[in-house]
Every structure is written in C-alpha cells, then in structure tokens.
Design a protein around this motif. Sequence first.
Motif, PDB file in Angstrom:
ATOM      1  N   VAL A 158      -4.680  26.097 114.372  1.00  0.00           N
ATOM      2  CA  VAL A 158      -4.963  27.476 115.184  1.00  0.00           C
ATOM      3  C   VAL A 158      -2.966  27.589 114.517  1.00  0.00           C
ATOM      4  CG1 VAL A 158      -4.664  28.442 117.710  1.00  0.00           C
ATOM      5  CG2 VAL A 158      -6.768  27.115 116.737  1.00  0.00           C
ATOM      6  N   LEU A 159      -2.257  27.367 115.416  1.00  0.00           N
ATOM      7  CA  LEU A 159      -0.426  27.618 115.116  1.00  0.00           C
ATOM      8  C   LEU A 159      -0.481  27.732 113.195  1.00  0.00           C
ATOM      9  CD1 LEU A 159       0.655  24.792 117.333  1.00  0.00           C
ATOM     10  CD2 LEU A 159       0.696  27.133 117.083  1.00  0.00           C
ATOM     11  N   ASN A 160      -0.985  27.304 112.361  1.00  0.00           N
ATOM     12  CA  ASN A 160      -0.748  27.506 111.326  1.00  0.00           C
ATOM     13  C   ASN A 160      -1.106  28.740 110.623  1.00  0.00           C
ATOM     14  OD1 ASN A 160       0.671  25.581 109.945  1.00  0.00           O
ATOM     15  ND2 ASN A 160      -1.607  23.819 109.563  1.00  0.00           N
ATOM     16  N   MET A 161      -2.306  29.688 111.537  1.00  0.00           N
ATOM     17  CA  MET A 161      -2.641  30.818 111.786  1.00  0.00           C
ATOM     18  C   MET A 161      -1.564  31.792 112.208  1.00  0.00           C
ATOM     19  SD  MET A 161      -6.367  30.544 113.441  1.00  0.00           S
ATOM     20  CE  MET A 161      -7.933  29.083 112.486  1.00  0.00           C
ATOM     21  N   PHE A 162      -0.260  32.218 113.175  1.00  0.00           N
ATOM     22  CA  PHE A 162       0.270  32.085 112.875  1.00  0.00           C
ATOM     23  C   PHE A 162       1.698  32.602 112.761  1.00  0.00           C
ATOM     24  CE2 PHE A 162      -1.426  31.404 117.568  1.00  0.00           C
ATOM     25  CZ  PHE A 162      -1.987  32.186 118.268  1.00  0.00           C
ATOM     26  N   GLY A 163       2.341  34.232 112.701  1.00  0.00           N
ATOM     27  CA  GLY A 163       3.037  33.588 111.596  1.00  0.00           C
ATOM     28  C   GLY A 163       4.857  33.070 112.371  1.00  0.00           C
ATOM     29  N   THR A 164       4.712  33.750 113.321  1.00  0.00           N
ATOM     30  CA  THR A 164       6.026  33.067 114.052  1.00  0.00           C
ATOM     31  C   THR A 164       5.331  32.229 115.287  1.00  0.00           C
ATOM     32  OG1 THR A 164       5.682  35.208 116.418  1.00  0.00           O
ATOM     33  CG2 THR A 164       7.456  35.376 113.672  1.00  0.00           C
ATOM     34  N   ARG A 165       5.964  31.345 115.747  1.00  0.00           N
ATOM     35  CA  ARG A 165       5.752  30.744 116.897  1.00  0.00           C
ATOM     36  C   ARG A 165       7.067  30.126 117.639  1.00  0.00           C
ATOM     37  NH1 ARG A 165       3.938  28.442 111.673  1.00  0.00           N
ATOM     38  NH2 ARG A 165       5.754  26.560 111.561  1.00  0.00           N
ATOM     39  N   LEU A 174      -1.413  25.157 123.394  1.00  0.00           N
ATOM     40  CA  LEU A 174      -1.578  23.882 123.814  1.00  0.00           C
ATOM     41  C   LEU A 174      -2.618  23.241 124.818  1.00  0.00           C
ATOM     42  CD1 LEU A 174       2.213  21.863 122.932  1.00  0.00           C
ATOM     43  CD2 LEU A 174      -0.100  21.334 121.380  1.00  0.00           C
ATOM     44  N   GLY A 175      -2.445  24.602 125.882  1.00  0.00           N
ATOM     45  CA  GLY A 175      -3.598  24.295 126.791  1.00  0.00           C
ATOM     46  C   GLY A 175      -4.859  24.875 126.779  1.00  0.00           C
ATOM     47  N   VAL A 176      -4.993  26.260 125.885  1.00  0.00           N
ATOM     48  CA  VAL A 176      -6.392  26.480 125.139  1.00  0.00           C
ATOM     49  C   VAL A 176      -7.001  24.864 125.329  1.00  0.00           C
ATOM     50  CG1 VAL A 176      -8.073  27.527 123.875  1.00  0.00           C
ATOM     51  CG2 VAL A 176      -6.185  28.181 124.965  1.00  0.00           C
ATOM     52  N   PHE A 177      -6.638  23.866 124.647  1.00  0.00           N
ATOM     53  CA  PHE A 177      -7.255  23.167 124.382  1.00  0.00           C
ATOM     54  C   PHE A 177      -6.639  21.852 124.985  1.00  0.00           C
ATOM     55  CE2 PHE A 177      -6.977  24.867 119.456  1.00  0.00           C
ATOM     56  CZ  PHE A 177      -8.513  25.071 119.150  1.00  0.00           C
ATOM     57  N   GLY A 178      -6.061  21.849 126.104  1.00  0.00           N
ATOM     58  CA  GLY A 178      -5.650  20.801 127.001  1.00  0.00           C
ATOM     59  C   GLY A 178      -6.405  20.820 128.103  1.00  0.00           C
ATOM     60  N   TRP A 179      -7.829  21.698 128.742  1.00  0.00           N
ATOM     61  CA  TRP A 179      -8.410  21.015 130.091  1.00  0.00           C
ATOM     62  C   TRP A 179      -9.310  20.539 129.606  1.00  0.00           C
ATOM     63  CZ3 TRP A 179     -13.511  22.899 129.212  1.00  0.00           C
ATOM     64  CH2 TRP A 179     -14.228  23.348 128.151  1.00  0.00           C
ATOM     65  N   PRO A 180     -10.371  19.829 128.601  1.00  0.00           N
ATOM     66  CA  PRO A 180     -11.776  19.621 128.950  1.00  0.00           C
ATOM     67  C   PRO A 180     -11.417  18.489 130.085  1.00  0.00           C
ATOM     68  CG  PRO A 180     -11.320  20.127 126.094  1.00  0.00           C
ATOM     69  CD  PRO A 180     -10.150  20.329 127.324  1.00  0.00           C
ATOM     70  N   LEU A 243       4.852  18.323 117.391  1.00  0.00           N
ATOM     71  CA  LEU A 243       4.403  19.687 116.199  1.00  0.00           C
ATOM     72  C   LEU A 243       5.116  20.139 115.721  1.00  0.00           C
ATOM     73  CD1 LEU A 243       1.506  21.557 118.251  1.00  0.00           C
ATOM     74  CD2 LEU A 243       1.045  19.636 116.422  1.00  0.00           C
ATOM     75  N   THR A 244       6.764  19.805 116.154  1.00  0.00           N
ATOM     76  CA  THR A 244       8.047  20.744 115.811  1.00  0.00           C
ATOM     77  C   THR A 244       8.261  20.366 114.750  1.00  0.00           C
ATOM     78  OG1 THR A 244       8.291  21.660 118.061  1.00  0.00           O
ATOM     79  CG2 THR A 244      10.200  21.755 116.664  1.00  0.00           C
ATOM     80  N   TYR A 245       8.268  18.406 114.434  1.00  0.00           N
ATOM     81  CA  TYR A 245       8.862  17.747 114.185  1.00  0.00           C
ATOM     82  C   TYR A 245       8.059  17.998 112.877  1.00  0.00           C
ATOM     83  CZ  TYR A 245      10.115  12.760 111.848  1.00  0.00           C
ATOM     84  OH  TYR A 245      10.383  12.289 110.451  1.00  0.00           O
ATOM     85  N   LEU A 246       6.610  18.286 112.649  1.00  0.00           N
ATOM     86  CA  LEU A 246       6.334  18.156 111.378  1.00  0.00           C
ATOM     87  C   LEU A 246       5.998  19.878 110.911  1.00  0.00           C
ATOM     88  CD1 LEU A 246       2.733  16.945 113.315  1.00  0.00           C
ATOM     89  CD2 LEU A 246       4.442  15.267 111.033  1.00  0.00           C
ATOM     90  N   GLY A 247       7.466  20.854 111.379  1.00  0.00           N
ATOM     91  CA  GLY A 247       7.238  21.646 111.133  1.00  0.00           C
ATOM     92  C   GLY A 247       5.913  22.740 111.537  1.00  0.00           C
ATOM     93  N   ILE A 248       4.908  22.362 112.537  1.00  0.00           N
ATOM     94  CA  ILE A 248       3.435  23.976 112.486  1.00  0.00           C
ATOM     95  C   ILE A 248       4.284  23.761 114.211  1.00  0.00           C
ATOM     96  CG2 ILE A 248       1.626  23.483 112.998  1.00  0.00           C
ATOM     97  CD1 ILE A 248       1.413  20.391 111.190  1.00  0.00           C
TER      98      ILE A 248
END
Length: 306
Positions: A158-165, A174-180, A243-248
């Motif tokens: 999902v983050l790869n779809m954003f131009g600016t992070r 991270l919140g959208v995928f962290g609730w289950p 994720l930041t370490y991986l550049g994403i």
Amino acid sequence: MPEIPPITAKIPAPKTTAVSLPQTTRPSAWRLLLRRPLFWAASVILLIMLAFAIAPAAFAGLFGNGDPRACDLANSKVESAPGHPFGFDLQGCDIWAGAVYGAQASITVGLLATGIALAIALVMGLLAGMGGRIADWIVSRLTEVFLGFPFLLAAIVVLNMFGTRNVLTVGIVLGVFGWPMMARLMRASVRSVTKADHVLAARTMGLGIGRIIARYVVPNAVQPVMLMATLTIGGVIVAESTLTYLGIGLSSPAISWGLQIAAGSRVFQTAPHVLVLPSIMLAITVLAVVALGEELRTVFDPRERR
C-alpha cells in the motif's frame, strides 16, 4: 415468722477480649502497580521520550546547536567535538539533535496507528459481539481476510502506491492493517460482558441498546483491548522503523529513528557511532512500552494475579 429474703448472688459478667482479625482485603490493582519498580522505570523512560516528541527544541540544544538540519560536510562522520559528544553523521548533522527530533516522528506514528487500529477494533468488536449472527459472520470473515495478509507485506504494497510518505500516511496505513487481533479480543470480551447479570437486568428494564452499550458493555469490555493496544504501540514503532530502513516508510525531509538507522548502517564499518544513539533510543523506547504493557496486564488481568 418474718419472711426471709432470698439470697441473690451477683455473678460477674465474663470479660471479653477484643481480638483483632488479620486484614484479608487485597490491595487494589493500582496500588499493586505502584509498588512494581519495573512500572516506574518504564514510565520514566516513556515520559522522557514523550518530552522529546512534544518539545524537541527544548532538549535538542542540550548538546550542540540543537538544529538537526544545520549540517556541515566538514564535520562528516566526526565522532565527537566540543559541544557535540555524540558526533556527526555522514552529512555532518548533529546526531543528538537528529535523535531527539526523530522521537517525534516515530512516537507519533506509533500513537496514530494504534489509535486508528483501536477505533476500528472497538467498532468491529461491538458489531460482532452484539449485532447478531449475520453481523458476526461478516466481521469474522473480514477479520480473517485482513489476517491473511502479512502485516509488513501489506503495508509495503500500500505504501508503494503513495508518492509522498509522511507521518500521516504511514500512520494511517499501519493502523488500517493493525486492528484484526484487537477486534477479535473485543468481540470475545463483549460476548462475555453481555452475559453478565447487570446487562441482563438492564435489558429487562427496557433500556435502549445504545445506553446499554455506552454504560454497561464498553466500560467493562474495553480493558483487555486497551492493554493489548499498549503493547501494539511498541510493535508499530518497530514496524515504522523497519519500513523506513527498507526505504518504504518515512522519507526525507522527515526525521526519524528509522531514517537515522538506515543512514548509519551504510557507514557502520567506518563510522559506527552514527548508528549507536538512534538504535539505543529506539530499543529502550520499545522495551519500555512492552514492559509497561506487561506490567499493566499482570496487575489488571485477574488470571495473572498472584
């Protein structure tokens, strides 16, 4: 003959000795918590890190000029200098100032993502626990779909779809995928609370479903979810740094521990000091969050009390 009065003997009343029974009342959970040294140690560390995040300018100037963007290539990879005990990074920026300002982004992402995940989990858990079989089936299937995606892999896609992070976008993803997992816990807790006598009595009295949820269900069902959310903050901070370490994850001009660790790993062999301070701050923050969550769970969970 004169009548002889009856002889009456006064029998002294038995003396009673007051016996003080031992106190069997257990101390409250908050009193038990305040007696635990690990709770205080974790709280002090988190308060310091929160102070860094809220007012970084007040602490970044303790060593050096206090501006993480005041860089000079002449100081590139210098280990230490007068007023700069932690040295400079590859760009000649003060490492201490960068680490203090990095607390703001990392902790904000952790709190934002956990808050979003907690809000979604509360809604989904209430729907599954009190919405009937159809609502329970829908929420359960949706939860299984989200659990089917690996957390970091889904965030990377999902983050790869954003131009600016930035902090906002990373925190939302991270919140959208962290609730289950929290939603499942909330569902189980709601189902347990709805079977309690006071909730059944409220239904018998004809109280509305909204009032029952707000007054009886949520206050009694939310405690285990809040304890789990405390532990989630540490996991989110680690996920953001990964994720930041991986550049994403976060990208420049943001300042975070993940960006500092990524930059320091490139020059670790020639300048290991660049990696030390942000790594230590990240590690002790996550350990303090996890320790605080474990202390809260141990004290407030009846199954953990001794």
